[in-house]
Scaffold this motif. Structure first.
Motif, PDB file in Angstrom:
ATOM      1  N   ALA A  29       0.032 -24.814 -51.857  1.00 20.73           N
ATOM      2  CA  ALA A  29       0.466 -24.720 -50.372  1.00 20.73           C
ATOM      3  C   ALA A  29       0.956 -26.228 -50.151  1.00 20.73           C
ATOM      4  O   ALA A  29       1.767 -26.366 -49.339  1.00 20.73           O
ATOM      5  CB  ALA A  29      -0.765 -24.509 -49.595  1.00 20.73           C
TER       6      ALA A  29
ATOM      7  N   GLU B 225       4.306 -26.718 -51.380  1.00 21.36           N
ATOM      8  CA  GLU B 225       5.349 -26.008 -50.449  1.00 21.36           C
ATOM      9  C   GLU B 225       5.862 -26.534 -49.272  1.00 21.36           C
ATOM     10  O   GLU B 225       6.837 -26.562 -48.846  1.00 21.36           O
ATOM     11  CB  GLU B 225       4.423 -24.469 -50.256  1.00 21.36           C
ATOM     12  CG  GLU B 225       5.123 -23.274 -50.894  1.00 21.36           C
ATOM     13  CD  GLU B 225       4.013 -22.119 -50.332  1.00 21.36           C
ATOM     14  OE1 GLU B 225       4.007 -21.876 -49.142  1.00 21.36           O
ATOM     15  OE2 GLU B 225       3.597 -21.556 -51.478  1.00 21.36           O
ATOM     16  N   HIS B 226       4.606 -27.180 -48.780  1.00 16.72           N
ATOM     17  CA  HIS B 226       5.016 -27.971 -47.432  1.00 16.72           C
ATOM     18  C   HIS B 226       5.830 -29.219 -47.605  1.00 16.72           C
ATOM     19  O   HIS B 226       6.560 -29.403 -46.717  1.00 16.72           O
ATOM     20  CB  HIS B 226       3.507 -28.425 -46.829  1.00 16.72           C
ATOM     21  CG  HIS B 226       2.895 -27.361 -46.294  1.00 16.72           C
ATOM     22  ND1 HIS B 226       1.374 -27.246 -45.888  1.00 16.72           N
ATOM     23  CD2 HIS B 226       3.423 -25.950 -46.030  1.00 16.72           C
ATOM     24  CE1 HIS B 226       1.043 -26.310 -45.388  1.00 16.72           C
ATOM     25  NE2 HIS B 226       2.014 -25.332 -45.648  1.00 16.72           N
TER      26      HIS B 226
ATOM     27  N   ALA C 191      -3.944 -19.947 -44.312  1.00 17.63           N
ATOM     28  CA  ALA C 191      -2.538 -20.144 -44.537  1.00 17.63           C
ATOM     29  C   ALA C 191      -1.822 -19.084 -44.150  1.00 17.63           C
ATOM     30  O   ALA C 191      -0.559 -19.135 -43.673  1.00 17.63           O
ATOM     31  CB  ALA C 191      -2.212 -20.380 -46.207  1.00 17.63           C
TER      32      ALA C 191
ATOM     33  N   HIS D  45       1.354 -19.167 -41.516  1.00 17.90           N
ATOM     34  CA  HIS D  45       2.816 -18.599 -41.783  1.00 17.90           C
ATOM     35  C   HIS D  45       3.292 -17.547 -40.618  1.00 17.90           C
ATOM     36  O   HIS D  45       4.442 -17.565 -40.395  1.00 17.90           O
ATOM     37  CB  HIS D  45       2.871 -17.928 -42.959  1.00 17.90           C
ATOM     38  CG  HIS D  45       2.875 -18.746 -44.184  1.00 17.90           C
ATOM     39  ND1 HIS D  45       2.586 -18.521 -45.385  1.00 17.90           N
ATOM     40  CD2 HIS D  45       3.004 -20.263 -44.258  1.00 17.90           C
ATOM     41  CE1 HIS D  45       2.533 -19.638 -46.164  1.00 17.90           C
ATOM     42  NE2 HIS D  45       2.717 -20.569 -45.345  1.00 17.90           N
TER      43      HIS D  45
END
Lengths: 449, 449
Positions: A92, A95-96, B92, B96
């Motif tokens: 995650a 991804e950020h 998460a 999103h």
């Protein structure tokens, strides 16, 4: 870490102070939805740094962070039960910060002879690989060929010479778009990292050459005040009082009068809080280098005299931090007792311990207890001889259990995760402030030109 | 689930087919970095649906998904060791799809008398609460007051009457911005969900009233082909062959000739693949309703005659799916044997089992084995009498371990996670296609008007 240790990590608090802590913990657990909603809104506006570890102290009547490390080591001390959480958080986080990344180049600390650090680095490499990235380590040492390290754990670590090619850093033709920094830049910014087209995470502005503990804890106090207002809790329960004192030089005894008076005032302020809450302990303060880590440049004081009566050796010790970085500013912080005790081996005695909580992105991904057999409840445990006991098996900080006792592992760890995330959030604000200040400086420079 | 079961879940494959599987698994584990990079690039362009469960079949020489449920139940059958991963993934996922969400309204299936389903719902509620959201359940049943269910697990579940107020759905004044759908809309779209200003996740277009298994597996085949090309693997190892047959009516025997010839062709195609790979098993196909789930409207055939010789009762059974939804289209899919066996209780015999893998966002968050004591290696296990055994303790699908045997729990589960995520990705493409088709329809309607 032997599996015995895993089973004995359940911490024990001095019964005397269980009462107040249970009240604080119960309150936090009861409010966990408001707390999570508050954090969610914060992370939207202030993205978390890539990773962090936060040292906490649990005095029973108070639970507070005392150090926030944004280039953490110690990954080898985490309980493997958290591995999936760690890997998911790394995915995650990348991804950020760099969604297209396939490979990652890690730039570590220089101290290549510290086996503890190398084991941590090997564990970090393994985590990033498990998350599905190709990984190489680029060494800052002046090596010309790859160097292999065979570690006590049985892992092998290879460090490669790095070279700068235009606006990129490469190792042996490996030139990924993402550089993961595991070097806290205590020694100052590194020229090789300037003006890169690759993404450096965390950004170099979060290194100790730029950070200030006083700034960090000022922001932490503000945020704690804000969160505590929404859940109706005295922020002092989660936040150490503090003072700052401008320029200081321990060797030349510059700034001593100011230090002395600030210590005195802070001790009086703590005493007033202790009186308010009927706490019978003796207040103490911790004086620490405003920048830097590794437990260097730290002293405690129970009176203003402790500061004026330092001998030559003690002054020298307070003048230098990691990598010889001079200390010219200190943070004077309320000392938080640690009434938490953990045994290092099963059936062993219990010793003073402080929890260290790890986060990747805004997720809690594990932690351990730093335990010291030779330190008291009001001393820093971050010093040679400390041992590490993973957080209790089969539990994770992210999960409160409102139906269980606040004293349950799960709930205690949830509460630790809340405080650690508050410190992480303070670091996110810190980064934003540093960037804004830099932009203003550039703007001014531009205006002058 | 007794802890005995947790310790015995390690699956056993018929030794006969271990060889080929180990080769496939080794190959996938060796390529895990390419695979993860490929998935990362895909998720950037095609965000994963909120959650999913995927039924897999492991024939040893082949490992393939046979059903992808985008409104999964069975949350109560997951191993609690995965809880932190689940909670983190929910956080998460909500970030999103609806970053501002504080509370979540869950709209479940109607079958309020199915205790298995209610236990799953209670587990889902607990997960979402642990992730820090306020949760209520809004019932689609015509109730006027909250209804409490006391469940065998000791949990209590309250379902509230829902009402539509303007463009919002409310329960008892609770009107959050996010509605989590746990109803697969087999019975068609629900008027109460039309034209809401609240965010519905997953979107109603992913319900069975709109989805087609044939479309899903067509996309799955394409994606598997693409991924397998990057890692140089025969896509047949991961993908069932299939045929479609347009309109069908089992009761009126419409479409029977087509079905017969397609079954024949598909069996021949499978036989050719078996010959190519020296597989001595007898091919079979599975004929299943193109829309819908719950193991209803499913039959197997080893010859075209099996289709023409159905009796009245069998035809009736093949004409209706869940909630009486008629079946007018079927998917004819290569049958995948399950040579995997799991015992339900410790020291018990092992029975045919199929892994069911759960995902939230694009993260694998657990799973279980569906085990049936009365079914053979070539029969659907999704039928009454199935038992559920959580995935092995202390392991998680997200983590390959290249140094361990491909037969290790960790690596087998990683491979399952790859196949399950391929199916999830197919669902992400499916949603995009459905939306594009809807937009084209609206555009045409606009042009006509």
């Amino acid at each position: 870490m032997p599996s015995e240790a895993l089973r004995t990590a359940h911490p024990e608090l001095d019964a005397h102070y269980c009462g107040p802590l249970l009240r604080i913990e119960s309150h936090i657990i009861r409010c966990h939805r408001q707390i999570e909603a508050w954090f969610r809104a914060q992370w939207l506006k202030h993205p978390a740094p890539f990773y962090a570890s936060v040292d906490l102290r649990n005095a029973g009547f108070k639970l507070a962070p005392v150090d926030t490390n944004l280039f953490p080591a110690g990954f080898n001390n985490l309980n493997h039960i958290f591995d999936p959480v760690m890997v998911q958080a790394i995915q995650a986080a990348v991804e950020h910060s760099c969604p297209e990344a396939k490979d990652i180049l890690i730039i570590p600390e220089r101290h290549t002879r510290n086996l503890f650090y190398l084991e941590s680095l090997a564990a970090l490499v393994a985590f990033v690989e498990m998350a599905g990235f190709g990984v190489r380590i680029g060494s800052l040492e002046p090596i010309t060929e790859p160097v292999n390290f065979d570690l006590p754990s049985g892992r092998t670590l290879t460090q490669h010479p790095i070279c700068r090619v235009g606006k990129r850093i490469e190792v042996d033709g490996f030139s990924p778009c993402t550089i993961l920094l595991n070097n806290d830049l205590s020694g100052g910014r590194l020229e090789i990292l300037d003006d890169l087209e690759q993404t450096v995470i965390p950004p170099i502005e979060l290194g100790w050459w730029k950070r200030s503990k006083f700034e960090h804890f000022s922001i932490y106090q503000d945020l704690t005040r804000e969160l505590c207002a929404t859940i109706d809790l005295d922020p002092w329960y989660l936040s150490p009082l503090m003072r700052d004192c401008g320029h200081i030089d321990f060797l030349k005894r510059e700034g001593e009068t100011c230090l002395q008076s600030q210590v005195q005032e802070l001790l009086a302020e703590i005493q007033a809080k202790y009186d308010e809450h009927q706490i019978k302990e003796k207040p103490f303060v911790v004086i620490k280098a405003d920048a830097g880590t590794y437990g260097m440049g730290v002293m405690t004081a129970q009176s203003a005299d402790d500061v004026t009566q330092l001998n030559r050796k003690q002054r020298t010790r307070m003048s230098a931090s990691k990598e010889g970085l001079g200390i010219d500013r200190v943070l004077i912080q309320e000392g938080v007792h640690s009434f938490e005790k953990v045994s290092i081996h099963q059936d062993d005695d219990r010793y003073v311990a402080e929890p260290v909580i790890y986060m990747v992105d805004h997720f809690v991904v594990g932690g351990f207890y730093r335990v010291h057999t030779e330190k008291g409840v009001n001393e820093s445990l971050n010093s040679p001889g400390a041992a590490f006991v993973p957080l209790p098996f089969n539990e994770a900080c992210s999960l409160p259990s409102p139906d269980s006792s606040p004293d349950s592992e799960r709930n205690r760890l949830y509460v630790y995760g809340v405080v650690a995330r508050l410190a992480l959030l303070a670091a996110a604000y810190e980064y934003q402030m540093i960037r804004e200040a830099d932009a203003a400086t550039e703007q001014m420079a531009g205006d002058v030109a």
